[in-house]
Design a protein around this motif. Structure first.
Motif, short mmCIF file in Angstrom:
data_model
loop_
_atom_site.label_atom_id
_atom_site.label_comp_id
_atom_site.label_asym_id
_atom_site.label_seq_id
_atom_site.Cartn_x
_atom_site.Cartn_y
_atom_site.Cartn_z
N ASP A 410 42.68 43.01 43.85
CA ASP A 410 42.70 42.80 41.47
C ASP A 410 44.26 41.52 41.44
OD1 ASP A 410 43.94 43.42 38.79
OD2 ASP A 410 43.06 46.04 39.37
N VAL A 411 43.69 40.82 40.15
CA VAL A 411 44.43 39.61 40.02
C VAL A 411 46.16 40.28 39.61
CG1 VAL A 411 43.85 39.50 38.14
CG2 VAL A 411 44.65 37.31 38.95
N GLY A 611 51.85 26.93 37.03
CA GLY A 611 51.00 27.18 36.20
C GLY A 611 49.43 26.67 36.05
N ILE A 612 49.55 25.41 36.18
CA ILE A 612 48.04 25.40 36.72
C ILE A 612 46.83 25.86 37.63
CG2 ILE A 612 46.95 23.46 38.13
CD1 ILE A 612 48.83 21.46 37.32
N MET A 613 48.15 27.00 38.36
CA MET A 613 46.64 27.29 39.54
C MET A 613 46.57 28.58 38.62
SD MET A 613 48.53 29.22 43.03
CE MET A 613 47.18 30.56 43.91
N LEU A 614 47.65 28.89 38.09
CA LEU A 614 47.35 30.68 37.41
C LEU A 614 46.13 30.05 36.39
CD1 LEU A 614 51.30 31.98 36.52
CD2 LEU A 614 49.12 32.66 38.66
N GLU A 621 35.54 30.16 38.03
CA GLU A 621 35.05 31.05 39.03
C GLU A 621 35.55 30.43 40.58
OE1 GLU A 621 32.73 33.06 39.25
OE2 GLU A 621 31.96 32.99 37.39
N GLU A 622 35.96 31.34 41.03
CA GLU A 622 36.88 31.70 42.15
C GLU A 622 37.95 30.58 42.20
OE1 GLU A 622 34.33 30.35 45.15
OE2 GLU A 622 33.30 32.28 45.21
N GLY A 623 38.31 30.28 40.57
CA GLY A 623 39.54 29.44 40.72
C GLY A 623 41.00 29.94 41.47
N LEU A 624 41.23 31.13 41.76
CA LEU A 624 41.97 31.59 42.93
C LEU A 624 41.76 30.61 43.77
CD1 LEU A 624 45.25 32.94 42.92
CD2 LEU A 624 43.58 35.32 43.74
N LYS A 625 41.67 31.13 44.14
CA LYS A 625 40.78 29.86 45.76
C LYS A 625 41.01 28.51 45.95
CE LYS A 625 36.43 30.69 47.95
NZ LYS A 625 35.46 30.60 48.19
N TRP A 626 40.53 27.65 44.53
CA TRP A 626 40.72 26.01 44.47
C TRP A 626 42.15 26.13 43.57
CZ3 TRP A 626 37.67 23.80 46.99
CH2 TRP A 626 36.57 24.24 47.57
N GLY A 627 42.39 27.12 43.11
CA GLY A 627 43.67 26.94 42.81
C GLY A 627 44.96 26.76 43.90
N ALA A 628 44.99 27.67 44.98
CA ALA A 628 45.51 27.80 46.55
C ALA A 628 45.80 26.48 46.46
CB ALA A 628 45.27 28.62 47.08
N PRO A 673 38.37 36.78 42.56
CA PRO A 673 39.08 37.67 39.91
C PRO A 673 38.18 36.37 40.15
CG PRO A 673 41.02 36.83 41.17
CD PRO A 673 39.99 36.84 42.26
N GLN A 674 37.31 37.12 38.55
CA GLN A 674 36.84 36.48 37.58
C GLN A 674 37.42 35.95 36.38
OE1 GLN A 674 33.01 36.46 37.77
NE2 GLN A 674 33.21 36.57 39.93
N PRO A 675 37.09 35.12 36.11
CA PRO A 675 37.98 34.03 34.36
C PRO A 675 38.02 35.04 33.30
CG PRO A 675 35.88 32.97 35.56
CD PRO A 675 35.87 34.47 36.15
N PHE A 676 39.11 35.39 33.14
CA PHE A 676 39.69 36.17 32.52
C PHE A 676 40.31 35.58 30.21
CE2 PHE A 676 42.89 35.67 35.66
CZ PHE A 676 44.37 35.43 35.00
N ILE A 677 40.77 34.68 30.56
CA ILE A 677 41.44 33.92 29.94
C ILE A 677 40.44 34.12 28.59
CG2 ILE A 677 42.82 32.06 28.73
CD1 ILE A 677 44.07 31.87 31.55
N LEU A 678 39.32 33.21 28.76
CA LEU A 678 38.30 32.75 27.44
C LEU A 678 37.86 34.24 26.88
CD1 LEU A 678 36.00 30.27 29.36
CD2 LEU A 678 37.68 30.11 27.98
N ASP A 679 38.34 35.12 27.95
CA ASP A 679 37.40 36.55 27.14
C ASP A 679 38.69 37.12 26.61
OD1 ASP A 679 35.31 36.54 28.69
OD2 ASP A 679 36.20 38.02 30.92
N TRP A 680 39.54 36.56 26.15
CA TRP A 680 41.14 36.69 25.97
C TRP A 680 41.06 36.71 24.25
CZ3 TRP A 680 45.69 36.29 28.95
CH2 TRP A 680 46.24 36.85 30.14
#
Length: 683
Positions: A410-411, A611-614, A621-628, A673-680
């Motif tokens: 869970d993110v 901040g860029i990673m978050l 998609e798969e932003g956590l993986k590529w942000g790391a 985790p799926q993208p969630f910022i745009l959902d907000w």
């Protein structure tokens, strides 16, 4: 039964046993070196493969026992070399990382391998001796007695705070209060959950530990922009073997600590983190000169490491003799036993003596083999302390966040890590000890659930009048009082070292200072910066009390008690700070980058990369993986802006790519985790 013992030992002459044994060793070695990845996770991954592909239960169960047994030796390496403590290596970090800073990493690890081997052998031999007769004694430990042992553990760690006793007691209360988050143990109250379903199982241990204890250290060391050790650090095989000789020369101490570790391990519910601190406190108790501890004491490291390895033999006792898992990792051993159709319990020694003896032998052999491997590759590992820390820090930070995420899938775990890191940095800054908080967080649920269960069976009077409970509680109070006297020097607090937050050895200013009443009336009070943090803690405790009042009795008695004590400790500390009372030794490490040139800009670079990673995690998609990958690659480049930073960034990014695709994607099949910022914004 004797024939079954010999049948078990005959496995030592088979190729199948050694194949399974070596596979377990060489799987654990590289994975255990990854910060944040525990033996429990490795066992959870391996169980399906072992049960399906290994038909012989002796070999299959031996593989699992070896996995958990040897991890305790290896998890000291990230703590000492990288400044990355785990849940069971906080003492090793506190003392060992300071030794690494002095250029003594190779010597320290050599000594650790030696006492770990002794501990593993003592644990295995103790298991062989006591398992036939231990069941009646273990059964004496009911709910109340286990709760008393947990209270004993919290008291010992708080007492180690020495010159900051009020802060230590508050930190312990805060940790236990955080442990109450989630549904009540008996009641149906949803405590401090704020309608968040991801808190259904409470705050996750790995994310909380990484946030409060590990990440602040990594950030702090990264901001120094320096290698952990000086350029003249002693890194050679001669130094490693010199350390090993020192460790083996301390064999009486190692055996004493190992036997204590066996005892703690045999009590169900006493986890690795508790063994770490209680064995440390036990060792300090028998040491005449206590002024060395908290400043980089090799003996302090060895106190903890001896017991950590031997406690596996202790945890195997209730696992095999009673069918009660001695620890989280041994719960997987029971699961595998049931999968093989083997019922652990009192008849284990009679019906499956071959399995019992081979688990005992393999625990000892596994520790000896890892000791030999460690002596061989430590020289190369110790060279990590000569690399500028931003290269290592920006590699470890994404690994830590990935480890927190995979533990819960869970993110929100990343949010817990970051909030915990903020709390940890403030505690470092204002010299509030963090070890009591973590031990309280681990032991709080154990205390609450066992007292509640005991009250349900014996009522309140019956619970608190059980003879063994009273004895354990009295021992905890007496030893805690002795530690307060010894750790505070007996004659008063010591002055603080502003860089480390530990006692400097200089006596605190004294000489006729007026009393509290006189100073209050005489205008001795003034507002100080650190009081803002204390006020925030008072408000937190006040809210916890107000929220707890709405719970049922069994849901509120524990958090209400903790918050009430916590607010009293905070008010007392607030008054001390207003009067200018200095904090003594806190058995923790303060801000090491404080006052260093470029530390502020380094902190801004870190926040920007985080901040860029978050943002990548929440947008693609798969932003956590590529942000790391991004933070590991570009963090060292931006912070150092030299050849070492550029090369180190490329290597760190490549390591994260391999870890993501080979370990998280292929082995764990992680659903990112799926993208969630745009959902907000859509909402």
């Amino acid at each position: 039964m004797l024939a079954d013992f010999w049948a078990g030992l005959s496995y030592l002459g088979t190729a199948g046993y050694w194949y399974g044994f070596l596979v377990a060793v060489f799987i654990t070695v590289p994975i255990a070196l990854i910060p944040g990845i525990s033996a429990t996770l490795v066992m959870a991954i391996m169980i399906p493969f072992i049960v399906i592909s290994v038909d012989d239960p002796v070999i299959g169960l031996v593989m699992l026992a070896v996995l958990t047994g040897i991890d305790n030796t290896l998890d000291s390496i990230p703590s000492i070399l990288l400044g990355m403590p785990g849940g069971a290596t906080q003492v090793t970090f506190l003392e060992g990382n300071q030794l690494a800073q002095r250029g003594e990493a190779a010597h320290t690890l050599g000594a650790v391998y030696a006492v770990s081997a002794i501990g593993g052998v003592v644990g295995a031999l103790s298991l062989a001796v006591i398992i036939p007769v231990i069941a009646p004694f273990v059964l004496k430990f009911g709910f109340a007695e286990i709760a008393a042992m947990a209270i004993f553990g919290v008291a010992m760690v708080a007492a180690l705070s020495g010159g900051a006793m009020i802060k230590g007691m508050f930190a312990a209360c805060l940790g236990m209060l955080l442990g109450t988050v989630g549904p009540g143990k008996v009641s149906l109250d949803f405590r401090y959950m704020f309608e968040q379903q991801w808190l259904w199982e409470g705050l996750p241990l790995i994310a909380t530990t990484i946030g409060v204890f590990a990440l602040p250290e990594i950030i702090d060391l990264t901001m120094t922009r320096k290698p952990l050790a000086p350029k003249d650090a002693r890194i050679s095989y001669n130094e490693i073997f010199k350390g090993a000789r020192y460790g083996f020369a301390r064999w009486p101490m190692a055996i004493r600590q190992s036997l204590f570790g066996v005892f703690l391990g045999a009590v169900p519910g006493i986890g690795s983190g508790v063994v770490d601190w209680m064995s440390y406190a036990f060792g300090i108790f028998w040491t005449k000169d206590k002024t060395q501890f908290g400043k980089g004491s090799l003996d302090g490291v060895l106190f903890a490491e001896s017991a950590q390895n031997s406690k596996e033999g202790g945890q195997a006792v209730p696992t095999l003799a009673l069918g009660i898992p001695g620890g989280r990792a041994w719960a997987f051993v029971i699961l595998a036993m049931l999968s093989y159709g083997i019922a652990p319990g009192p008849r284990m020694l009679e019906d499956h003596a071959d399995i019992t003896i081979m688990i005992i032998v393999s625990l000892g052999l596994g520790n000896l083999m890892v000791t030999m491997l460690g002596l061989g590759f430590t020289r190369q590992m110790a060279r990590l302390t000569l690399i500028p820390y931003p290269v290592l820090g920006f590699l470890i930070i994404p690994i830590s966040l990935l480890a927190a995420f995979q533990d819960t899938r869970d993110v929100s775990a990343i949010g817990i890590v970051l909030v915990g890191a903020g709390l940890g940095m403030l505690m470092k800054r204002y010299r509030w000890p963090r070890p009591p908080l973590l031990i309280g967080f681990i032991l709080g649920p154990i205390i609450e659930s066992n007292i509640t269960n005991s009250v349900a069976r014996y009522d309140w009077v019956g619970t608190f009048t059980r003879p063994l409970f009273i004895v354990l509680l009295v021992i905890a109070i007496l030893i805690g009082g002795l530690f307060v006297k010894f750790m505070s020097g007996g004659t008063g607090a010591q002055a603080m070292d502003e860089e480390t937050g530990l006692a400097s050895g200089r006596p605190a200013p004294s000489g006729g200072a007026p009393g509290i009443r006189a100073r209050l009336l005489g205008g001795g009070w003034r507002w100080r910066e650190e009081q803002w943090f204390t006020v925030a803690m008072i408000l937190m405790m006040a809210y916890a009390i107000w929220e707890a009042l709405s719970y049922s009795f069994f849901g509120k008695w524990f958090p209400l008690s903790l918050a009430s004590f916590g607010i009293v400790f905070c008010i007392a500390q607030f008054i001390r700070e207003g009067l200018g009372k200095e904090t003594g030794a806190i058995m923790d490490i303060g801000i090491r980058s404080r006052g260093m040139a470029g530390a502020r800009s380094a902190g801004l670079i870190f926040l920007a990369m985080l901040g860029i990673m978050l943002i990548m995690t929440g947008v693609i998609e798969e932003g956590l993986k590529w942000g790391a990958v991004v933070i590991a690659t570009f963090g060292p480049m931006l912070m150092m802006q030299n050849k070492t930073g550029y090369i180190g960034g490329v290597i760190a990014g490549a390591v994260i790519v391999i870890l993501n695709f080979l370990f998280f994607d292929y082995m764990l099949a992680v659903i990112w985790p799926q993208p969630f910022i745009l959902d907000w914004f859509g909402a």
